[in-house]
Write an enzyme that holds these catalytic residues in place. Sequence first.
Site, PDB file in Angstrom:
ATOM      1  CG  ASN A   1      39.816  47.042  44.845  1.00 35.26           C
ATOM      2  OD1 ASN A   1      40.676  46.262  45.237  1.00 35.26           O
ATOM      3  ND2 ASN A   1      38.557  46.986  45.263  1.00 35.26           N
TER       4      ASN A   1
ATOM      5  CB  CYS B   1      34.619  44.209  47.907  1.00 39.03           C
ATOM      6  SG  CYS B   1      35.540  44.500  49.408  1.00 39.03           S
TER       7      CYS B   1
ATOM      8  CD  GLU C   1      41.868  39.218  54.149  1.00 39.45           C
ATOM      9  OE1 GLU C   1      41.590  40.372  53.742  1.00 39.45           O
ATOM     10  OE2 GLU C   1      42.471  38.397  53.447  1.00 39.45           O
TER      11      GLU C   1
ATOM     12  CD  GLU D   1      37.907  38.826  53.350  1.00 38.61           C
ATOM     13  OE1 GLU D   1      38.206  38.483  54.492  1.00 38.61           O
ATOM     14  OE2 GLU D   1      36.784  39.272  53.047  1.00 38.61           O
TER      15      GLU D   1
HETATM   16  N1  LIG Z   1      35.996  40.910  49.483  1.00 36.55           N
HETATM   17  C1  LIG Z   1      36.940  41.822  49.315  1.00 36.55           C
HETATM   18  O1  LIG Z   1      37.639  42.237  50.247  1.00 36.55           O
HETATM   19  C2  LIG Z   1      37.177  42.373  47.950  1.00 36.55           C
HETATM   20  C3  LIG Z   1      36.518  41.887  46.822  1.00 36.55           C
HETATM   21  N2  LIG Z   1      36.781  42.408  45.575  1.00 36.55           N
HETATM   22  C4  LIG Z   1      36.017  41.947  44.422  1.00 36.55           C
HETATM   23  O2  LIG Z   1      36.878  41.762  43.271  1.00 36.55           O
HETATM   24  C5  LIG Z   1      36.198  42.205  42.091  1.00 36.55           C
HETATM   25  C6  LIG Z   1      36.952  43.320  41.443  1.00 36.55           C
HETATM   26  O3  LIG Z   1      38.314  43.077  41.460  1.00 36.55           O
HETATM   27  P1  LIG Z   1      38.961  42.333  40.236  1.00 36.55           P
HETATM   28  O4  LIG Z   1      40.417  42.510  40.271  1.00 36.55           O
HETATM   29  O5  LIG Z   1      38.264  42.677  38.968  1.00 36.55           O
HETATM   30  O6  LIG Z   1      38.639  40.830  40.584  1.00 36.55           O
HETATM   31  P2  LIG Z   1      39.214  39.546  39.864  1.00 36.55           P
HETATM   32  O7  LIG Z   1      38.656  38.444  40.646  1.00 36.55           O
HETATM   33  O8  LIG Z   1      39.042  39.548  38.404  1.00 36.55           O
HETATM   34  O9  LIG Z   1      40.822  39.605  40.100  1.00 36.55           O
HETATM   35  C7  LIG Z   1      41.320  39.543  41.395  1.00 36.55           C
HETATM   36  C8  LIG Z   1      42.734  38.972  41.322  1.00 36.55           C
HETATM   37  O10 LIG Z   1      42.651  37.641  40.857  1.00 36.55           O
HETATM   38  C9  LIG Z   1      43.491  37.462  39.711  1.00 36.55           C
HETATM   39  N3  LIG Z   1      42.902  36.451  38.847  1.00 36.55           N
HETATM   40  C10 LIG Z   1      41.953  36.597  37.904  1.00 36.55           C
HETATM   41  N4  LIG Z   1      41.669  35.411  37.340  1.00 36.55           N
HETATM   42  C11 LIG Z   1      42.484  34.490  37.935  1.00 36.55           C
HETATM   43  C12 LIG Z   1      42.682  33.077  37.808  1.00 36.55           C
HETATM   44  N5  LIG Z   1      41.991  32.353  36.928  1.00 36.55           N
HETATM   45  N6  LIG Z   1      43.596  32.473  38.592  1.00 36.55           N
HETATM   46  C13 LIG Z   1      44.311  33.189  39.485  1.00 36.55           C
HETATM   47  N7  LIG Z   1      44.171  34.521  39.670  1.00 36.55           N
HETATM   48  C14 LIG Z   1      43.259  35.156  38.901  1.00 36.55           C
HETATM   49  C15 LIG Z   1      43.541  38.839  39.095  1.00 36.55           C
HETATM   50  O11 LIG Z   1      44.680  38.935  38.290  1.00 36.55           O
HETATM   51  P3  LIG Z   1      44.657  39.840  36.956  1.00 36.55           P
HETATM   52  O12 LIG Z   1      43.893  41.065  37.296  1.00 36.55           O
HETATM   53  O13 LIG Z   1      46.104  40.065  36.689  1.00 36.55           O
HETATM   54  O14 LIG Z   1      44.005  38.996  35.931  1.00 36.55           O
HETATM   55  C16 LIG Z   1      43.633  39.702  40.334  1.00 36.55           C
HETATM   56  O15 LIG Z   1      44.960  39.699  40.801  1.00 36.55           O
HETATM   57  C17 LIG Z   1      34.841  42.649  42.543  1.00 36.55           C
HETATM   58  O16 LIG Z   1      33.955  41.566  42.460  1.00 36.55           O
HETATM   59  C18 LIG Z   1      35.053  43.021  44.005  1.00 36.55           C
HETATM   60  O17 LIG Z   1      33.884  42.916  44.767  1.00 36.55           O
HETATM   61  C19 LIG Z   1      37.718  43.371  45.355  1.00 36.55           C
HETATM   62  C20 LIG Z   1      38.400  43.861  46.462  1.00 36.55           C
HETATM   63  C21 LIG Z   1      38.147  43.446  47.823  1.00 36.55           C
HETATM   64  O1  LIG Z   2      39.237  45.965  48.296  1.00 39.02           O
HETATM   65  C1  LIG Z   2      38.320  46.417  48.924  1.00 39.02           C
HETATM   66  O2  LIG Z   2      37.236  46.713  48.453  1.00 39.02           O
HETATM   67  C2  LIG Z   2      38.594  46.643  50.367  1.00 39.02           C
HETATM   68  O3  LIG Z   2      38.416  45.433  51.060  1.00 39.02           O
HETATM   69  C3  LIG Z   2      37.655  47.676  50.885  1.00 39.02           C
HETATM   70  S1  LIG Z   2      38.257  48.354  52.340  1.00 39.02           S
HETATM   71  O4  LIG Z   2      38.937  47.313  53.144  1.00 39.02           O
HETATM   72  O5  LIG Z   2      39.186  49.435  51.974  1.00 39.02           O
HETATM   73  O6  LIG Z   2      37.051  48.855  52.986  1.00 39.02           O
END
Ligand SMILES: NC(=O)C1=CN([C@@H]2O[C@H](COP(=O)(O)OP(=O)(O)OC[C@H]3O[C@@H](n4cnc5c(N)ncnc54)[C@H](OP(=O)(O)O)[C@@H]3O)[C@@H](O)[C@H]2O)C=CC1
Ligand SMILES: O=C(O)[C@H](O)CS(=O)(=O)O
Length: 485
Positions: A158, A291, A465, A257
């Site tokens: 994202n 997120c 971070e 995160e």
């Molecule tokens: N706290 C924060 O700052 C943030 C949190 N998020 C959270 O992430 C989610 C949405 O993002 P999303 O990409 O769908 O999240 P995912 O957890 O599905 O994926 C995140 C990353 O992890 C990889 N991944 C997935 N499964 C595995 C595994 N078993 N081992 C190693 N790597 C893996 C994915 O690769 P691939 O996609 O290639 O499978 C991707 O690169 C939401 O819950 C959102 O809240 C998102 C952004 C920021």
């Molecule tokens: O991936 C995310 O959701 C980011 O952490 C949100 S932000 O840093 O752009 O607020």
Amino acid sequence: MLNLKNEALFATKSYIDGEWVGADNGATFDVVNPANGETVASIADLGRAEVARAIDAADAAQANWAAKLASERSAIMMKWYALIMEAQEDLAQIITAEMGKPIKEARGEVAYGASFIQWFAEEGKRIYGDTIPQHQPDKRIVVIKQPIGVVGSITPWNFPLAMITRKLAPGLAAGCTCVARPAELTPMTALALAELAEKAGFPKGVFNVVSGSNSSEMGKELCENDKVRKITFTGSTRVGRILMEQCSGTIKKMSLELGGNAPFLVFDDADLDAAVEGCIISKFRNAGQTCVCANRIYVQAGVYDAFAEKLAAKVAEFKVGNGFDESTDIGPLISKAGKEKVQDHLDDAKAKGATIIQGGTDSDVGELFFTPTVVTGVTSDMKVTQEETFGPVAPLFKFETEEEGVAAANDTIFGLAAYYYTRDIGRSWRVGEALEYGIVGLNTGLISTEVAPFGGVKQSGLGREGSKYGIEEYLEIKYLCMGGI
Ligand SMILES: NC(=O)C1=CN([C@@H]2O[C@H](COP(=O)(O)OP(=O)(O)OC[C@H]3O[C@@H](n4cnc5c(N)ncnc54)[C@H](OP(=O)(O)O)[C@@H]3O)[C@@H](O)[C@H]2O)C=CC1
Ligand SMILES: O=C(O)[C@H](O)CS(=O)(=O)O
């Protein structure tokens, strides 16, 4: 679709040990533009063996990178920063092409992501230690901080640029080498960053990017390889748990995160127009795919109807469209699964008595687009309350008292971001201290900045971070106890 000034940024191979490499077996996978389903590029599909080679390269480069003066690392990082900002338009196009966000948001992400490089290029010069009054006459004690070593980074789709730089800028500044594994859906931005890192003068092996479709296998190598001393991850709590388990075998340090479920509280004494503006920014940025998006909007009874009406009117003005159109406010969702989750949450809410007052329909712009939506009469038994919707849906809950609002806001396993609007100084302090979240916005819906410590509590993660705290995640503390003085 792409009109890049610097064609070298259209990278399709991985970057290991200063070389652009394909998969050992020649495999590739396609990156698809979610706005129209068109293939953007075919990217090298690396496996576990290639990831292991990238880790070896980072390990081999670690000592020399750590031995550089902080000012030498800083100079290379500032060159990288300048190159990224010079390429802002190109990088924004790549972001929009592979994940769909409006180009104006993508430009903002480039600047936001680059700000972490600029910040930590300076912070790396201020890694201070301590001297401690000795416990015995002949002893002297000195505390020093040293880079943790090789870092593995796993990031989501994202924010395909900012999540990488938010993690690796502090690591690189601290003297760590790294292997970055971007999401399958958005590898190109990371590869473009590698192209600019090479031009900035990072020595080979310091910054490596491995693209691939098998996240599980690539992640296992990063988690289980003992040469990797730290894993930094941004993504779902579900995957965060998997990575924690996989890292336990080698006792790796971790920064996580993870998922959020942000409450957004509007009290009777709030500036309603400001609250609507803040809700719009927090809820609908990146089509709700962040997120820290407001996921549950709690409005005190006295202003509930007025707030709902104002919010719906603003949401109705949004333009849904292709991210390359400068007038677009809301782009596509990232995938069919992402859109189905949004529809499922809405169907569930309606079935349990909620009312859609704006939007709620499929969009005719394209398969992955969804009309920005406002829902009223939402209750705690609905899926929108328990889970991250990760889409352009604003569910409104009504509450009566401050205590009731805060209790509802805290009723989740997550604790990343929360927001509240009030103009009462006493309530500002009471609610700010009572909310169980790592990040709290008071009278603002936009909290993200490189100068502050971004991170969650409870099951939203570990570590921080950004800010002066962010570099500590990449350092080990050592003390020297000198005797015979
Ligand atoms: N706290 C924060 O700052 C943030 C949190 N998020 C959270 O992430 C989610 C949405 O993002 P999303 O990409 O769908 O999240 P995912 O957890 O599905 O994926 C995140 C990353 O992890 C990889 N991944 C997935 N499964 C595995 C595994 N078993 N081992 C190693 N790597 C893996 C994915 O690769 P691939 O996609 O290639 O499978 C991707 O690169 C939401 O819950 C959102 O809240 C998102 C952004 C920021
Ligand atoms: O991936 C995310 O959701 C980011 O952490 C949100 S932000 O840093 O752009 O607020």
